[in-house]
Design a protein around this motif. Structure first.
Motif, mmCIF file in Angstrom:
data_model
loop_
_atom_site.group_PDB
_atom_site.id
_atom_site.type_symbol
_atom_site.label_atom_id
_atom_site.label_comp_id
_atom_site.label_asym_id
_atom_site.label_seq_id
_atom_site.Cartn_x
_atom_site.Cartn_y
_atom_site.Cartn_z
ATOM 1 N N PRO A 167 -31.440 -9.163 33.708
ATOM 2 C CA PRO A 167 -32.572 -9.523 32.854
ATOM 3 C C PRO A 167 -32.712 -8.533 31.701
ATOM 4 O O PRO A 167 -32.422 -7.342 31.850
ATOM 5 N N TYR A 169 -35.695 -8.448 29.670
ATOM 6 C CA TYR A 169 -37.100 -8.344 29.254
ATOM 7 C C TYR A 169 -37.560 -6.894 29.098
ATOM 8 O O TYR A 169 -38.159 -6.519 28.099
ATOM 9 N N LEU A 170 -37.318 -6.095 30.124
ATOM 10 C CA LEU A 170 -37.840 -4.735 30.149
ATOM 11 C C LEU A 170 -37.220 -3.898 29.037
ATOM 12 O O LEU A 170 -37.916 -3.131 28.364
ATOM 13 N N HIS A 213 -48.240 -5.067 27.835
ATOM 14 C CA HIS A 213 -47.228 -5.817 28.594
ATOM 15 C C HIS A 213 -47.756 -6.013 30.005
ATOM 16 O O HIS A 213 -47.388 -5.308 30.941
ATOM 17 N N GLU A 215 -47.055 -8.292 31.900
ATOM 18 C CA GLU A 215 -46.035 -8.864 32.770
ATOM 19 C C GLU A 215 -45.200 -7.804 33.479
ATOM 20 O O GLU A 215 -44.352 -8.131 34.327
ATOM 21 N N LEU A 219 -41.679 -7.860 36.045
ATOM 22 C CA LEU A 219 -40.350 -7.450 35.597
ATOM 23 C C LEU A 219 -39.750 -6.416 36.538
ATOM 24 O O LEU A 219 -38.530 -6.381 36.734
ATOM 25 N N THR A 224 -33.436 -4.604 38.259
ATOM 26 C CA THR A 224 -33.410 -3.653 37.148
ATOM 27 C C THR A 224 -34.015 -2.323 37.591
ATOM 28 O O THR A 224 -33.578 -1.255 37.154
ATOM 29 N N ASP A 481 -38.800 -16.932 35.387
ATOM 30 C CA ASP A 481 -38.820 -15.618 36.016
ATOM 31 C C ASP A 481 -40.230 -15.219 36.418
ATOM 32 O O ASP A 481 -40.410 -14.364 37.284
ATOM 33 N N SER A 487 -40.837 -17.062 29.886
ATOM 34 C CA SER A 487 -39.695 -16.786 30.753
ATOM 35 C C SER A 487 -38.760 -17.980 30.880
ATOM 36 O O SER A 487 -37.791 -17.935 31.644
#
Length: 584
Positions: A167, A169-170, A213, A215, A219, A224, A481, A487
């Motif tokens: 992923p 995103y982070l 953030h 979310e 995440l 991750t 996700d 997502s």
């Protein structure tokens, strides 16, 4: 996230506690054609999750459970994991900062809790800064204590080659230049940690962003955040030489054949609210295709009596399975969160009318029957799954009433055009060899000249995720996700996120107006208001650009052994084994 056959319907982006999430729970023998059910969702910001994890009712200890799949995992290096089978079964040996507690009991909430951390996170500025404190007693399999520095290192390594398939995103949230010149590219002597990460002591890790953030707790449930000790980071070899932080560790790994797991003596159940260690050994058997899985689980002889299958029952065996009343008691059925697509490579198929014609020419009835029939496959017409908040039901390219497409409309769109030969790419499985033939024959009715290219399953998403791949059409499946349109559309349709490798936008779709709209929606603080706009955007993308052919909304139809207890279909559409046991 990607599916092996790929999603999680987890909580909404909110700071509340009791939320709503779409999720499927079915322990076997369910009915067909139901829709994904709603269940309560809890985010444990207060650290109320119980450790050790409460015992599973009726559990026994000892024995061996076998998981049968077709080929190796695409990745087991934690920062590279993004495919559903690895996301599910790697939880036996990889832990994360946060994680999910799932229950097979109807009405029980899905819970996002602290895993290595004591809770789902602490923020006092609406999500711009997050603090996580590690639990006592968390260790690697060699007995070394897991520290916040191990987690900071692991997340930082995900910015480099060892995170290219996981992923993104982070990384994008922490570094606005991620993936671009000048962006952080992994740990170095002068920059050991990624921007925005600090470790004031061995038990504390802090994330700092320039914008909220909310979310982040979701995440960090991805691998991750699985700790990797820097001294044991063997880079490419870490795929098979990973260090365990969960209840099991590697005993033997023969790539492409089997992975044998044994108990990790340095895992402390008092540090883990999610997992159990009931079984002496897990064996991931990588030698069984869908038919072999079905045959072995049907016979349930010897070790196979305590086995689960990863794939669905193949189409040709579904009638016989449905006709066996006793066997159906061990069949898990029902809808899941995935949508299956043919991605149209918009960098190669540049004419939108050709892409529209492909949608009209698609023979959905033949395809659905090829994958197992309407009992286990629902026809799709949207990019977003019906479980995604803001989902809008529409069909821009309606079929004729027989559901075999509309070939005449396709031909009309192609009039006067020189349509190049197309390469259709899909993973090399027995089922896909049959399904690919049905798909291509349907498209050929409109005059398309198509060649099929099969790619080995263990390398499939890695291969098609490389920018410049020589595929015109590619199969994939995706599930959200977390419960937000970002997502799905924000991953699959945002051209600004296209990178040299590790892409999930397999259509390589990059339309500036859509990129701008996705950025606008991403930054909206009112996610309820954003949700409706995601549904409208889904329809606009299909109508104006046609970057995919939606195939079907996912459903499960898979078997578990009679000696397996404590299992159910989890959010990854796999049989959960974190609390599984072998019946005495």
């Amino acid at each position: 996230m990607r599916n092996t056959l790929k999603a999680v319907a987890v909580g909404a982006l909110a700071m509340g506690v009791a939320l709503s999430a779409a999720c499927t729970k079915n322990t076997g023998g369910g009915t067909q054609n139901e829709t994904a059910t709603k269940q309560a969702f809890v985010v444990d910001f207060k650290g109320e999750a119980v450790t050790p994890a409460p015992d599973v009712e009726g559990h026994t200890t000892g024995g061996k459970i076998t998981v049968i799949q077709d080929g190796d995992f695409e990745h087991l290096d934690p920062q590279m994991i993004y495919v559903s089978n690895a996301l599910s079964y790697s939880q036996l040996f990889h832990r994360t900062l946060t994680g999910y507690i799932e229950s097979p009991k109807e009405g029980e909430p899905l819970k996002l809790v602290g895993d290595l951390a004591t809770n789902a996170g602490e923020t006092t500025d609406n999500g711009k800064t997050w603090k996580y404190t590690l639990r006592d007693g968390v260790k690697f399999d060699d007995g070394t204590a897991i520290t916040s520095k191990d987690i900071a290192y692991s997340i930082s390594r995900s910015f480099g080659p060892r995170g290219s398939q996981g992923p993104q995103y982070l990384q994008a949230a922490l570094d606005k230049s991620y993936g671009k010149d000048g962006g952080y590219a992994g740990p170095t002597a002068d920059k050991p940690y990624a921007p925005g990460i600090s470790t004031p002591d061995d038990k504390t890790i802090i994330f700092t962003f320039d914008a909220p953030h909310t979310e982040l707790p979701f995440l960090l449930a991805f691998p991750t955040s699985t700790p990797v000790p820097a001294a044991k980071d063997t880079k490419e070899k870490y795929e098979t030489q990973f260090v365990s932080s969960g209840p099991y560790k590697t005993k033997e790994y023969v790539p492409g054949t089997k992975l044998v797991l044994e108990k990790n003596p340095n895992w402390d159940p008092k540090s883990d609210p999610i997992r159990h260690q009931y079984v002496d050994q897990f064996v991931i058997d990588m030698t069984g295709d869908a038919k072999a899985q079905t045959d072995r689980l049907t016979a349930a002889a010897g070790d196979d009596a305590a086995s689960v299958m990863i794939d669905n029952v193949p189409p040709e065996l579904i009638p016989s399975v449905k006709g066996n009343a006793e066997l159906m008691k061990r069949v898990a059925t029902g809808p899941n969160q995935y949508v299956y697509y043919i991605n149209i490579n918009t960098t190669r198929v540049t004419d939108v009318d050709v892409r529209r014609a492909l949608n009209y020419a698609f023979d959905r009835d033949a395809y659905l029957k090829a994958v197992g029939g309407y009992d286990i496959a629902d026809p799709a017409s949207t990019i977003m799954s019906p479980v995604v908040p803001g989902y809008k039901k529409f069909d821009v390219y309606p079929s004729l009433p027989d559901n075999h497409g509309d070939v005449e409309k396709a031909k009309k769109l192609l009039e006067g055009k020189t349509v190049p030969k197309l390469t259709f790419c899909t993973s090399n499985t027995t089922v896909n060899q049959t399904v690919a033939a049905v798909i291509t024959e349907g498209l050929k009715r409109a005059g398309f000249d198509i060649t099929t290219k099969f790619i080995e399953r263990a390398n499939y998403y890695t291969t098609i995720g490389v920018k410049g791949v020589d595929c015109d059409l590619m199969t994939s499946a995706w599930g959200q996700d977390w419960s937000d349109g970002e997502s799905t559309l924000g991953v699959l349709m945002d051209g600004s996120k296209i990178v040299p490798e590790g892409n999930n936008n397999y259509s390589y779709f990059n339309e500036p107006t859509i990129v701008a709209k996705l950025k606008e929606l991403r930054e909206m603080t009112d996610r309820g208001a954003a949700a409706e706009q995601y549904g409208a955007l889904d329809e606009q993308i299909m109508k104006d650009y046609a970057p995919v052919i939606p195939l079907r909304y996912g459903r499960n139809f898979s078997i578990y052994g009679p000696k397996i207890g404590g299992t159910f279909v989890n959010q990854f559409s796999q049989f959960d084994v974190l609390g599984a046991y072998v019946k005495s």
